[in-house]
Write a protein that holds these residues in place. Structure first.
Motif, PDB file in Angstrom:
ATOM      1  N   ILE B 151       0.867  -1.182   0.000  1.00 39.67           N
ATOM      2  CA  ILE B 151       0.000   0.000   0.000  1.00 39.67           C
ATOM      3  C   ILE B 151       0.904   1.232   0.000  1.00 39.67           C
ATOM      4  N   VAL B 152       0.668   2.119  -0.929  1.00 38.20           N
ATOM      5  CA  VAL B 152       1.476   3.343  -1.029  1.00 38.20           C
ATOM      6  C   VAL B 152       0.543   4.552  -0.987  1.00 38.20           C
ATOM      7  N   ASP B 153       0.780   5.447  -0.062  1.00 40.63           N
ATOM      8  CA  ASP B 153       0.005   6.682   0.043  1.00 40.63           C
ATOM      9  C   ASP B 153       0.916   7.860  -0.280  1.00 40.63           C
ATOM     10  N   VAL B 154       0.494   8.672  -1.203  1.00 39.88           N
ATOM     11  CA  VAL B 154       1.254   9.874  -1.554  1.00 39.88           C
ATOM     12  C   VAL B 154       0.478  11.077  -1.040  1.00 39.88           C
ATOM     13  N   GLN B 155       1.128  11.846  -0.206  1.00 41.30           N
ATOM     14  CA  GLN B 155       0.438  12.953   0.443  1.00 41.30           C
ATOM     15  C   GLN B 155       1.317  14.188   0.396  1.00 41.30           C
ATOM     16  N   THR B 156       0.709  15.308   0.103  1.00 45.75           N
ATOM     17  CA  THR B 156       1.441  16.565   0.152  1.00 45.75           C
ATOM     18  C   THR B 156       1.290  17.156   1.533  1.00 45.75           C
ATOM     19  N   LEU B 157       2.392  17.332   2.213  1.00 51.09           N
ATOM     20  CA  LEU B 157       2.339  17.885   3.567  1.00 51.09           C
ATOM     21  C   LEU B 157       2.188  19.391   3.497  1.00 51.09           C
ATOM     22  N   THR B 158       1.420  19.922   4.407  1.00 55.92           N
ATOM     23  CA  THR B 158       1.244  21.367   4.442  1.00 55.92           C
ATOM     24  C   THR B 158       1.509  21.876   5.847  1.00 55.92           C
ATOM     25  N   GLU B 159       1.915  23.120   5.939  1.00 59.79           N
ATOM     26  CA  GLU B 159       2.180  23.702   7.266  1.00 59.79           C
ATOM     27  C   GLU B 159       0.929  23.642   8.112  1.00 59.79           C
TER      28      GLU B 159
END
Lengths: 570, 214
Positions: B151-159
């Motif tokens: 399982i691969v989750d791609v997430q853009t982190l934000t402040e």
């Protein structure tokens, strides 16, 4: 053109340049290692070590170094035992399966081979970028960075997580609902990690978008001190003036909020909690959570307002039922075990959520109960015991199919009758979707324990509930959502992103007292299974967005219900 | 009748045209099993491609929002009634743009291990580095029938969520230059649904066939 043709060769030459050459030109290089890593490496190198070398080092099998090892240029080969930490600067490291390092392994400007089979007692940090430094005798000194002292975002984030933070937060305090509109927590959040644990303080004013009369804002101040870094005991307290749901176990906050905001349909009832509580919690235990709390709170009724909704704006909201107002002292213990492989898309494991509560208090303004129950009288002293148990088991039948079971039991365990804030129901899409939520029904309603006529808003009025849910899910092997690039679930390879779901539910609520064979049974009696509401249904789940249809079996006159869920059913 | 035909054609074309375009940058997950004699002693090699290839992730990375790629590798044993989770391991790849050196930094964290691969000039080269085969060391410990699930989750982190919201409001849900209303509606619908269903995270899965360890 010729100049451009030379560029790859120049770049290749720079890349292949050994580390000490870069060191020699340190005046013009730009440091790319994070600043704190550079400082840490220099500190480690300049400490007294048991073995320091500037060339190839081989710690053979059976050999032992009593202390730290620091090597530059290398390579460093370890087959034996290092009873300390290892630092390799601009050097490769090769670990044999017999290699043992009791402390940390820090490698800068090099590669590590054999990490998966060797033993490293501490942390391992590998930085492929070389370190620019100069030597002063046995010591090394950092070369001044020519670039700006940049620190990457993730490192700032990590550091903040590791040490302390101060944020001014504006976050949603709960789902959009017919009492508050949108509740928003506005205030500072302070976190500090120490050598012995950590401290957290969250202070917030609760701002509500619906006109809440003279008490438009509430507050929620919560603090917790944790003793232990990775696991231990947390002790905390909370001052609160918030609107809380009577039951929140059926649908998620998101589902409740969207149904309210879009369709003007609120699937929960609410009351106001104003007071203080303290708690002790065990944290860090794998898959386990245990919390005990004591609170002294004033509970009071709140009435629905008229917050904005996108559709059905001309329809009235369902009345928010009156509750038993008074001051209560509540002791509670909650216990949760979660061994699921994935909390959002579980395929195997157990989920158990249990709580037991002892409450005592004084009723100031009792709620009318429509003559169904012996209502409280103003000034009544009351005490009760209540329990709630939610057990779920997830089983993977094959790589593509699963069967899941859930049992929910809850309600009165002893003492006086439960106040309305602590009563339960099994009704609607979160419990028995074959029965429309709070819809008018003739006669006794075993979903909410309202007799005819029901109290305004048809509150959850059951002393006890029992609910069983069974579902079978399987892969449709269809990549239905591939045309939506932003769709959050994309499965690749052997299976698709859509699942078929078949489900069956059965449950009811009842009161405890002198048996009448309809809504009231003895304290040690389970109502006959033939009196339980049952339904069957099917649906399609697209990565959490489920479209379902459910049909009542026990009451064939109930029409088929179509509904949408934004999470798995359980 | 003609309007109906146009509508049907649009409905058919809308899902197909982006699919053809997307195939160029199609995300690939690969679980390469070791040779049969080593199935019980070595873990599989995990490789990926194009996890950061979509326009939105690239734009967010360039704007300073780091991306987190979370990997979870599960080992399941095939049993008579219910398959049993034998073990699992998780690791992260963090990619962030450092404007001071104009490089994309790639870091892998796995339990107590941190590996910093240094700076890369482009998102593509950082993406390639993220996809280099990695062998996490999860393997069966006894004989039986098994399969791996990745399982691969791609997430853009934000402040903060507010930053993300501001980003969304300021730049809109679609990339600049896209004026096709079908594309805009589809993109907007996708963004809305992705936020409703759990935030700006993309989820990918891959699984091996069942294999035997003797």
């Amino acid at each position: 053109m010729r100049r451009f043709a030379l560029m790859p060769a120049l770049v290749a030459g720079l890349v292949s340049m050994p580390a000490h050459r870069i060191v020699a030109q340190a005046g013009v290089v730009r440091q790319t290692l994070p600043a704190e890593v550079r400082r840490d490496v220099v500190d480690r190198w300049n400490r007294p070590v048991a073995l320091r070398a500037s060339d190839r080092v081989d710690i053979a099998a059976g050999n032992e170094v009593q202390g730290d090892v620091a090597v530059q240029h290398g390579p460093l080969l370890i087959e034996g035992h290092v009873a300390g930490s290892v630092l390799a600067v601009n050097s490769d490291v090769e670990l044999a399966p017999t290699a043992r390092i009791d402390g940390d392994l820090i490698v800068v400007g090099g590669e590590v081979d054999g990490l998966e089979s060797a033993h490293v007692g501490g942390v391992t940090r590998v930085y492929h970028e070389p370190l620019a430094y100069r030597e002063e005798g046995d010591r090394i000194v950092l070369v001044e960075d020519q670039g700006a002292p940049g620190e990457s975002f993730w490192h700032r984030l990590e550091r903040r997580r590791e040490s302390s933070s101060f944020d001014l937060r504006v976050v949603q305090a709960g789902p959009y609902n017919r009492v508050e509109g949108l509740p928003i927590n506005l205030g500072p959040s302070v976190f500090r990690r120490t050598t012995w644990g950590g401290i957290r303080v969250d202070a917030a004013a609760v701002v509500r978008t619906a006109d809440f009369g003279s008490n438009t804002t509430g507050n929620n101040l919560r603090t917790e001190i944790r003793f232990g870094t990775t696991h231990g005991i947390g002790v905390g307290g909370q001052l609160l003036d918030v609107v809380a749901p009577v039951e929140d176990w059926q649908l998620s906050n998101l589902e409740v909020a969207l149904a309210s905001f879009l369709a003007r349909r609120d699937y929960r009832d609410y009351y106001r909690r104003h007071g203080a509580r303290g708690f002790v919690t065990l944290y860090g235990a794998r898959n386990l959570n245990l919390t005990a709390s004591y609170g002294a709170e004033r509970w009071s009724s709140v009435s629905e307002r008229d917050p904005f909704t996108l559709f059905n704006d001309d329809r009235p909201w369902r009345p928010n039922p009156l509750t038993d107002d008074g001051v209560f002292h509540v002791f509670a213990a909650t216990f949760a075990v979660d061994t699921r492989n994935d909390p959002f898309d579980p395929w195997a494991g157990w989920y158990v959520d249990a709580d037991v509560e002892h409450g005592r208090g004084t009723i100031e303004t009792p709620a009318p109960t429509g003559g169904l129950l012996p209502s409280f009288v103003a000034g009544d002293q009351t005490q009760y015991n209540r329990g709630f148990l939610d057990i779920r088991r997830y089983n993977r039948l094959s790589p593509d199919e699963q069967v899941n079971l859930r049992v929910v039991l809850g309600g009165w365990l002893g003492g006086d009758q439960l106040p309305l804030e602590r009563r339960l129901s099994v009704d609607g899409p979160g419990a028995l979707p074959g029965f429309d939520f709070r819809s008018p029904r003739a006669g006794a309603d075993v979903g909410t324990c309202n007799d005819s006529p029901p109290s305004p808003g048809r509150p959850a009025a059951c002393d006890r509930i029992a609910l069983a849910q069974l579902e079978v899910r399987g892969d449709l092997r269809l990549d239905v959502m591939s045309w939506l690039p932003d769709w959050p679930l994309h499965n690749h390879g052997p299976h698709g992103d859509a699942y078929w779901v078949l489900f069956a539910d059965g449950g009811r609520g009842w009161n405890v007292g002198t048996p009448d064979g309809v809504l009231t049974y003895g304290s040690s009696t389970l109502p006959p299974l033939s009196t339980f509401r049952t339904d069957l249904g099917l649906g399609i789940d697209f990565g959490g967005l489920g479209l379902y249809a459910a049909k009542s079996i026990s009451t064939p006159a109930e029409p088929v219900n179509f509904f949408v869920r934004l999470r798995h059913r359980f | 009748m003609r309007r109906f035909a146009v509508l049907v054609a649009l409905c058919i074309a809308a899902p197909l045209s982006p699919r053809l375009a997307a195939q160029r940058n199609e995300v690939k997950l690969q679980i390469a099993l070791p040779a049969p004699p080593a199935l019980g002693t070595e873990g599989p090699a995990i490789a990926t491609a194009n996890l950061l290839a979509d326009d939105k992730t690239r734009q967010l990375l360039r704007s300073g929002f780091p991306a987190r790629i979370h990997y979870r590798l599960e080992l399941w044993q095939k049993r008579r009634w219910f398959d049993h989770p034998e073990g699992r391991t998780e690791w992260d790849m963090l990619v962030s743009y450092d404007p001071t050196i104009q490089r994309y930094t790639v870091v892998r964290t796995h339990d107590n291990e941190l590996e910093n691969f240094g700076g890369f000039a482009t998102v593509t080269s950082a993406d390639v580095r993220c996809g280099v085969p990695y062998r996490p060391g999860l393997h069966p410990g006894k004989s039986g029938k098994y399969y791996y699930n990745l399982i691969v989750d791609v997430q853009t982190l934000t402040e903060s969520d507010l930053d993300a919201l501001q980003q969304w409001w300021l730049h809109g849900p679609s990339a600049p230059g896209k004026v096709n209303p079908v594309t805009t509606i589809r993109s907007g619908l996708g963004v809305l649904l992705s936020r409703v269903l759990g935030g700006d995270k993309r989820h990918y899965e891959e699984r091996t066939n069942v294999f035997s360890v003797r």
